[in-house]
Design a protein around this motif. Structure first.
Motif, PDB file in Angstrom:
ATOM      1  N   PHE A  80       0.874  -1.168   0.000  1.00 55.00           N
ATOM      2  CA  PHE A  80       0.000   0.000   0.000  1.00 55.00           C
ATOM      3  C   PHE A  80       0.912   1.219   0.000  1.00 55.00           C
ATOM      4  CE2 PHE A  80      -2.241  -3.363   2.260  1.00 55.00           C
ATOM      5  CZ  PHE A  80      -3.473  -3.375   1.642  1.00 55.00           C
ATOM      6  N   VAL A  81       0.809   2.045  -1.018  1.00 52.31           N
ATOM      7  CA  VAL A  81       1.675   3.209  -1.145  1.00 52.31           C
ATOM      8  C   VAL A  81       0.814   4.469  -1.172  1.00 52.31           C
ATOM      9  CG1 VAL A  81       3.417   4.354  -2.558  1.00 52.31           C
ATOM     10  CG2 VAL A  81       3.339   1.858  -2.472  1.00 52.31           C
ATOM     11  N   GLY A  82       1.137   5.422  -0.300  1.00 54.79           N
ATOM     12  CA  GLY A  82       0.474   6.718  -0.329  1.00 54.79           C
ATOM     13  C   GLY A  82      -0.959   6.737   0.176  1.00 54.79           C
ATOM     14  N   ASP A  83      -1.371   5.735   0.948  1.00 52.31           N
ATOM     15  CA  ASP A  83      -2.726   5.711   1.495  1.00 52.31           C
ATOM     16  C   ASP A  83      -2.625   5.939   3.006  1.00 52.31           C
ATOM     17  OD1 ASP A  83      -5.271   5.078   2.527  1.00 52.31           O
ATOM     18  OD2 ASP A  83      -5.653   3.674   0.878  1.00 52.31           O
ATOM     19  N   ALA A  84      -2.808   7.190   3.406  1.00 54.09           N
ATOM     20  CA  ALA A  84      -2.620   7.576   4.805  1.00 54.09           C
ATOM     21  C   ALA A  84      -3.563   6.820   5.738  1.00 54.09           C
ATOM     22  CB  ALA A  84      -2.823   9.083   4.966  1.00 54.09           C
ATOM     23  N   HIS A  85      -4.770   6.524   5.279  1.00 48.08           N
ATOM     24  CA  HIS A  85      -5.732   5.794   6.114  1.00 48.08           C
ATOM     25  C   HIS A  85      -5.239   4.374   6.401  1.00 48.08           C
ATOM     26  CE1 HIS A  85      -9.532   4.611   7.866  1.00 48.08           C
ATOM     27  NE2 HIS A  85      -9.591   3.582   7.035  1.00 48.08           N
ATOM     28  N   VAL A  86      -4.735   3.688   5.398  1.00 46.52           N
ATOM     29  CA  VAL A  86      -4.208   2.328   5.580  1.00 46.52           C
ATOM     30  C   VAL A  86      -2.991   2.362   6.499  1.00 46.52           C
ATOM     31  CG1 VAL A  86      -3.095   0.375   4.414  1.00 46.52           C
ATOM     32  CG2 VAL A  86      -5.131   1.421   3.419  1.00 46.52           C
ATOM     33  N   VAL A  87      -2.092   3.296   6.267  1.00 46.29           N
ATOM     34  CA  VAL A  87      -0.901   3.419   7.110  1.00 46.29           C
ATOM     35  C   VAL A  87      -1.306   3.656   8.567  1.00 46.29           C
ATOM     36  CG1 VAL A  87       1.149   4.815   7.606  1.00 46.29           C
ATOM     37  CG2 VAL A  87       0.621   4.178   5.248  1.00 46.29           C
ATOM     38  N   ALA A  88      -2.283   4.505   8.800  1.00 45.90           N
ATOM     39  CA  ALA A  88      -2.740   4.796  10.160  1.00 45.90           C
ATOM     40  C   ALA A  88      -3.313   3.545  10.828  1.00 45.90           C
ATOM     41  CB  ALA A  88      -3.781   5.912  10.141  1.00 45.90           C
ATOM     42  N   GLN A  89      -4.046   2.735  10.077  1.00 48.63           N
ATOM     43  CA  GLN A  89      -4.597   1.500  10.644  1.00 48.63           C
ATOM     44  C   GLN A  89      -3.484   0.528  11.038  1.00 48.63           C
ATOM     45  OE1 GLN A  89      -7.382   0.550   7.439  1.00 48.63           O
ATOM     46  NE2 GLN A  89      -9.038   0.814   8.914  1.00 48.63           N
ATOM     47  N   PHE A  90      -2.489   0.382  10.186  1.00 50.02           N
ATOM     48  CA  PHE A  90      -1.379  -0.509  10.517  1.00 50.02           C
ATOM     49  C   PHE A  90      -0.546   0.052  11.664  1.00 50.02           C
ATOM     50  CE2 PHE A  90      -2.367  -2.680   6.584  1.00 50.02           C
ATOM     51  CZ  PHE A  90      -2.041  -3.994   6.877  1.00 50.02           C
ATOM     52  N   ASN A  91      -0.354   1.358  11.722  1.00 54.72           N
ATOM     53  CA  ASN A  91       0.352   1.964  12.859  1.00 54.72           C
ATOM     54  C   ASN A  91      -0.392   1.695  14.161  1.00 54.72           C
ATOM     55  OD1 ASN A  91       2.854   3.183  12.240  1.00 54.72           O
ATOM     56  ND2 ASN A  91       1.807   4.806  11.129  1.00 54.72           N
ATOM     57  N   GLY A  92      -1.706   1.808  14.128  1.00 57.28           N
ATOM     58  CA  GLY A  92      -2.509   1.521  15.315  1.00 57.28           C
ATOM     59  C   GLY A  92      -2.365   0.074  15.759  1.00 57.28           C
ATOM     60  N   GLU A  93      -2.375  -0.848  14.813  1.00 57.50           N
ATOM     61  CA  GLU A  93      -2.209  -2.264  15.141  1.00 57.50           C
ATOM     62  C   GLU A  93      -0.806  -2.532  15.685  1.00 57.50           C
ATOM     63  OE1 GLU A  93      -3.107  -6.475  15.318  1.00 57.50           O
ATOM     64  OE2 GLU A  93      -4.073  -4.574  15.736  1.00 57.50           O
ATOM     65  N   TRP A  94       0.204  -1.921  15.058  1.00 57.30           N
ATOM     66  CA  TRP A  94       1.571  -2.114  15.550  1.00 57.30           C
ATOM     67  C   TRP A  94       1.702  -1.604  16.984  1.00 57.30           C
ATOM     68  CZ3 TRP A  94       5.585  -4.947  15.014  1.00 57.30           C
ATOM     69  CH2 TRP A  94       6.748  -4.602  15.701  1.00 57.30           C
ATOM     70  N   ASN A  95       1.188  -0.424  17.259  1.00 59.18           N
ATOM     71  CA  ASN A  95       1.281   0.143  18.605  1.00 59.18           C
ATOM     72  C   ASN A  95       0.555  -0.731  19.627  1.00 59.18           C
ATOM     73  OD1 ASN A  95       2.897   2.332  17.880  1.00 59.18           O
ATOM     74  ND2 ASN A  95       1.122   3.530  17.272  1.00 59.18           N
ATOM     75  N   ARG A  96      -0.587  -1.277  19.245  1.00 56.33           N
ATOM     76  CA  ARG A  96      -1.322  -2.173  20.140  1.00 56.33           C
ATOM     77  C   ARG A  96      -0.482  -3.411  20.461  1.00 56.33           C
ATOM     78  NH1 ARG A  96      -4.071  -6.723  20.268  1.00 56.33           N
ATOM     79  NH2 ARG A  96      -3.704  -7.220  18.076  1.00 56.33           N
ATOM     80  N   LEU A  97       0.092  -4.030  19.438  1.00 54.62           N
ATOM     81  CA  LEU A  97       0.915  -5.222  19.647  1.00 54.62           C
ATOM     82  C   LEU A  97       2.184  -4.897  20.434  1.00 54.62           C
ATOM     83  CD1 LEU A  97       0.572  -6.775  16.109  1.00 54.62           C
ATOM     84  CD2 LEU A  97      -0.295  -7.762  18.239  1.00 54.62           C
ATOM     85  N   TRP A  98       2.834  -3.795  20.085  1.00 52.26           N
ATOM     86  CA  TRP A  98       4.080  -3.408  20.758  1.00 52.26           C
ATOM     87  C   TRP A  98       3.845  -3.216  22.252  1.00 52.26           C
ATOM     88  CZ3 TRP A  98       8.911  -3.707  19.148  1.00 52.26           C
ATOM     89  CH2 TRP A  98       9.909  -3.034  19.855  1.00 52.26           C
ATOM     90  N   ASN A  99       2.758  -2.548  22.606  1.00 47.11           N
ATOM     91  CA  ASN A  99       2.451  -2.313  24.011  1.00 47.11           C
ATOM     92  C   ASN A  99       2.077  -3.608  24.724  1.00 47.11           C
ATOM     93  OD1 ASN A  99       2.980   0.438  23.851  1.00 47.11           O
ATOM     94  ND2 ASN A  99       0.911   0.881  23.172  1.00 47.11           N
ATOM     95  N   LYS A 100       1.403  -4.506  24.031  1.00 52.82           N
ATOM     96  CA  LYS A 100       1.011  -5.786  24.605  1.00 52.82           C
ATOM     97  C   LYS A 100       2.234  -6.666  24.849  1.00 52.82           C
ATOM     98  CE  LYS A 100      -2.408  -9.396  23.908  1.00 52.82           C
ATOM     99  NZ  LYS A 100      -3.483  -9.869  23.045  1.00 52.82           N
ATOM    100  N   LEU A 101       3.251  -6.513  24.028  1.00 46.08           N
ATOM    101  CA  LEU A 101       4.464  -7.320  24.130  1.00 46.08           C
ATOM    102  C   LEU A 101       5.522  -6.639  24.986  1.00 46.08           C
ATOM    103  CD1 LEU A 101       4.624  -8.284  20.371  1.00 46.08           C
ATOM    104  CD2 LEU A 101       4.076  -9.814  22.266  1.00 46.08           C
ATOM    105  N   GLY A 102       5.092  -5.786  25.897  1.00 37.90           N
ATOM    106  CA  GLY A 102       6.013  -4.925  26.629  1.00 37.90           C
ATOM    107  C   GLY A 102       7.058  -5.582  27.507  1.00 37.90           C
ATOM    108  N   LYS A 103       6.909  -6.855  27.895  1.00 39.30           N
ATOM    109  CA  LYS A 103       7.886  -7.376  28.835  1.00 39.30           C
ATOM    110  C   LYS A 103       9.137  -7.973  28.210  1.00 39.30           C
ATOM    111  CE  LYS A 103       6.186 -11.961  30.083  1.00 39.30           C
ATOM    112  NZ  LYS A 103       5.527 -12.710  31.113  1.00 39.30           N
TER     113      LYS A 103
END
Length: 109
Positions: A80-103
């Motif tokens: 996906f290139v140049g689609d800010a909405h798609v990028v934002a959704q994946f950023n949200g998912e990454w942040n959710r996973l990153w925080n869940k994997l905090g230990k």
């Protein structure tokens, strides 16, 4: 360049039978711009494979980042290139996973 990644300790090299993460973790630990998280044992928390580049491009698909995915298996890959909405959704998912994997952490934390 800032790099964040989650590594799965259960994946093993076909030849050496060692976890892929063993060599990767040792190599990554020396770079202050790399943050990696990995469980001591497979957590089965994440099966997703995606990459976000400069908040402008997303790579997503079923392919593992391995030689077999490129040469043996029929894997899907989507960019996906140049689609800010798609990028934002994946950023949200990454942040959710990153925080869940905090230990489990390594690198420039």
């Amino acid at each position: 360049v800032a790099i964040e990644m989650y590594l799965d300790a259960s994946e093993r090299d076909e030849v050496t039978k060692l976890p892929y993460t063993e060599g990767a973790v040792q190599g990554l630990a020396m770079y202050p711009n790399v943050k990696a998280k990995y469980p001591k044992y497979s957590s089965k928390m994440m099966h997703q494979k995606f990459v976000i580049v400069d908040d402008a491009l997303v790579f997503n698909g079923s392919a593992n980042f391995s030689g077999g995915a490129n040469s043996k298996y029929d894997e899907s890959r989507v960019f996906f290139v140049g689609d800010a909405h798609v990028v934002a959704q994946f950023n949200g998912e990454w942040n959710r996973l990153w925080n869940k994997l905090g230990k489990w952490r390594l690198g420039g934390n």
